[in-house]
Design a protein around this motif. Structure first.
Motif, PDB file in Angstrom:
ATOM      1  N   SER A  13    -101.285 -88.791   6.986  1.00 18.88           N
ATOM      2  CA  SER A  13    -101.854 -89.712   6.141  1.00 18.88           C
ATOM      3  C   SER A  13    -102.272 -89.478   4.729  1.00 18.88           C
ATOM      4  O   SER A  13    -102.604 -90.368   3.887  1.00 18.88           O
TER       5      SER A  13
ATOM      6  N   PRO B 270    -107.430 -91.057  -4.477  1.00 18.23           N
ATOM      7  CA  PRO B 270    -107.652 -90.278  -3.197  1.00 18.23           C
ATOM      8  C   PRO B 270    -107.751 -88.789  -3.336  1.00 18.23           C
ATOM      9  O   PRO B 270    -107.129 -88.064  -4.001  1.00 18.23           O
TER      10      PRO B 270
ATOM     11  N   PHE C 220    -111.292 -90.249   1.967  1.00 23.90           N
ATOM     12  CA  PHE C 220    -110.806 -91.398   2.995  1.00 23.90           C
ATOM     13  C   PHE C 220    -111.507 -92.254   3.936  1.00 23.90           C
ATOM     14  O   PHE C 220    -111.249 -93.494   4.188  1.00 23.90           O
TER      15      PHE C 220
ATOM     16  N   ASP D 272    -110.565 -92.252  10.470  1.00 21.99           N
ATOM     17  CA  ASP D 272    -109.276 -92.979  10.988  1.00 21.99           C
ATOM     18  C   ASP D 272    -109.598 -94.483  11.394  1.00 21.99           C
ATOM     19  O   ASP D 272    -110.752 -94.914  11.931  1.00 21.99           O
TER      20      ASP D 272
ATOM     21  N   LEU E 228    -108.858 -96.978   6.822  1.00 18.74           N
ATOM     22  CA  LEU E 228    -107.976 -97.334   5.796  1.00 18.74           C
ATOM     23  C   LEU E 228    -106.602 -97.306   6.520  1.00 18.74           C
ATOM     24  O   LEU E 228    -106.529 -96.846   7.734  1.00 18.74           O
ATOM     25  N   PRO E 229    -105.483 -97.689   5.950  1.00 21.12           N
ATOM     26  CA  PRO E 229    -104.236 -97.957   6.557  1.00 21.12           C
ATOM     27  C   PRO E 229    -103.641 -96.145   6.901  1.00 21.12           C
ATOM     28  O   PRO E 229    -104.041 -95.406   5.991  1.00 21.12           O
TER      29      PRO E 229
ATOM     30  N   GLU F 267     -99.149 -96.984   2.009  1.00 20.49           N
ATOM     31  CA  GLU F 267     -99.910 -98.004   2.040  1.00 20.49           C
ATOM     32  C   GLU F 267    -101.413 -97.785   1.659  1.00 20.49           C
ATOM     33  O   GLU F 267    -102.326 -98.571   1.206  1.00 20.49           O
ATOM     34  N   ARG F 268    -101.904 -96.585   2.117  1.00 18.76           N
ATOM     35  CA  ARG F 268    -103.187 -96.108   1.721  1.00 18.76           C
ATOM     36  C   ARG F 268    -103.385 -95.919   0.410  1.00 18.76           C
ATOM     37  O   ARG F 268    -104.167 -96.309  -0.444  1.00 18.76           O
ATOM     38  N   SER F 269    -102.403 -95.189  -0.120  1.00 16.57           N
ATOM     39  CA  SER F 269    -102.631 -94.964  -1.662  1.00 16.57           C
ATOM     40  C   SER F 269    -102.552 -96.404  -2.493  1.00 16.57           C
ATOM     41  O   SER F 269    -103.247 -96.689  -3.464  1.00 16.57           O
TER      42      SER F 269
END
Length: 304
Positions: A110, A84, A60, A63, A66-67, A72-74
């Motif tokens: 997250s 991920p 990732f 902090d 990424l969102p 949203e991150r995925s």
């Protein structure tokens, strides 16, 4: 002291690592959690360059890179064709008066389905250029909290690994051994950080293969590693000066380490990490991606 390791030969044209088990990390593009580390590239550039290099999975990053929301991150990673893998979570584990679980819980919010949690035993200070000396009470707290963190992660469907890391309280060989003997938590074998901290990563891959659940592949300039060990230079300065080299161009026996792990039944990820410090935005088509491309070529058996 660190010395160069003779490399195990790699037959040309034969991949060292299956491509589907190779992942990237934003730190190879200079994206780091340390304040003032260097110029920070935007996620769209980093992820786009990963995709263009044929990489299909990534950790990732820090902090804010990424969102925060797992959906949203995925979705963002999926847009770039990236799966991920997990992420790096530094926690203060050695302070008897501090509970690390709330910080871990926030980080895991997250993660979504990403399985691997790469813990580091943080000092509580910014950066990796200084660290405290632990007493018996600190070590008891560290080992206790490490077990609690691993149990908490497992309860949420994740695998916690401890990453021996320069500038944390688990850096040197005797500290790695203390974790191995005092806990049952899995290790992230980071070939570069181990060597700089005074551990032969090939020997550890052979002697503790059953405890290794995640791998960060780095190559290292042994002369700069020795300068860090002896205090002639700081860690951040050494990274800026190029302590991390593209795979096959440093002094770590990367093929020997991979073969030792594979021979012992390791089936996890190999994450390419060549930590770097950027002073400015690189020109398009250059910069860190060239070193990552060289590392990928080495893993594919394409490098001379």
């Amino acid at each position: 002291m660190t010395s160069a390791m003779p490399a195990t030969p790699t037959p040309a044209g034969r991949p060292l690592v299956p491509a589907e088990r190779v992942a990237a990390a934003p730190i190879s593009w200079g994206v780091c959690e340390v304040p003032g580390w260097g110029h920070q590239l935007a996620a769209d550039r980093v992820l786009g360059e990963m995709r263009d290099l044929g990489i299909t999975a990534t950790e990732f990053g820090p902090d804010g890179f990424l969102p925060a929301g797992p959906v949203e991150r995925s979705a963002l990673l999926g847009w770039y064709g990236l799966r991920p893998v997990g992420g790096f979570v530094p926690l203060v584990l050695h302070d008897p008066g501090h509970d690390p679980l709330p910080d871990l819980a926030r980080a895991l919010d997250s993660f979504g389905d990403a399985r691997t949690v790469v813990l580091a035993a943080a000092t509580g200070l910014d950066g990796y250029d200084g660290r405290p000396v632990l007493d018996g009470e600190n070590w008891a707290a560290l080992l206790r909290n490490l077990g609690r963190a691993a149990e908490h992660a497992a309860g949420r469907g994740h695998l916690a690994t401890l990453h021996p890391h320069v500038g944390t309280v688990v850096e040197r060989r005797e500290e790695v051994d203390r974790v191995l003997s005092g806990s049952d938590v899995a290790l992230c074998l980071d070939t570069g950080h181990l060597l700089i901290g005074g551990t032969d990563p090939l020997e550890l891959a052979r002697s503790a293969a059953g405890r290794i659940a995640h791998v960060h592949l780095k190559d290292v300039d042994a002369a700069l590693a020795e300068a860090v060990q002896t205090g002639r230079t700081g860690y951040t300065a050494a990274v800026r000066d190029g302590i991390y080299r593209p795979l096959g161009r440093g002094d770590i026996d990367v093929p020997g380490i991979v073969r030792a792990l594979e021979g012992a039944g390791y089936g996890g990820w190999y994450v390419l990490e060549q930590d770097t410090v950027l002073s400015a935005e690189p020109g398009q088509g250059g910069g860190p991606r060239d070193d990552v491309r060289a590392a990928l070529a080495f893993l594919r058996g394409e490098a001379a």
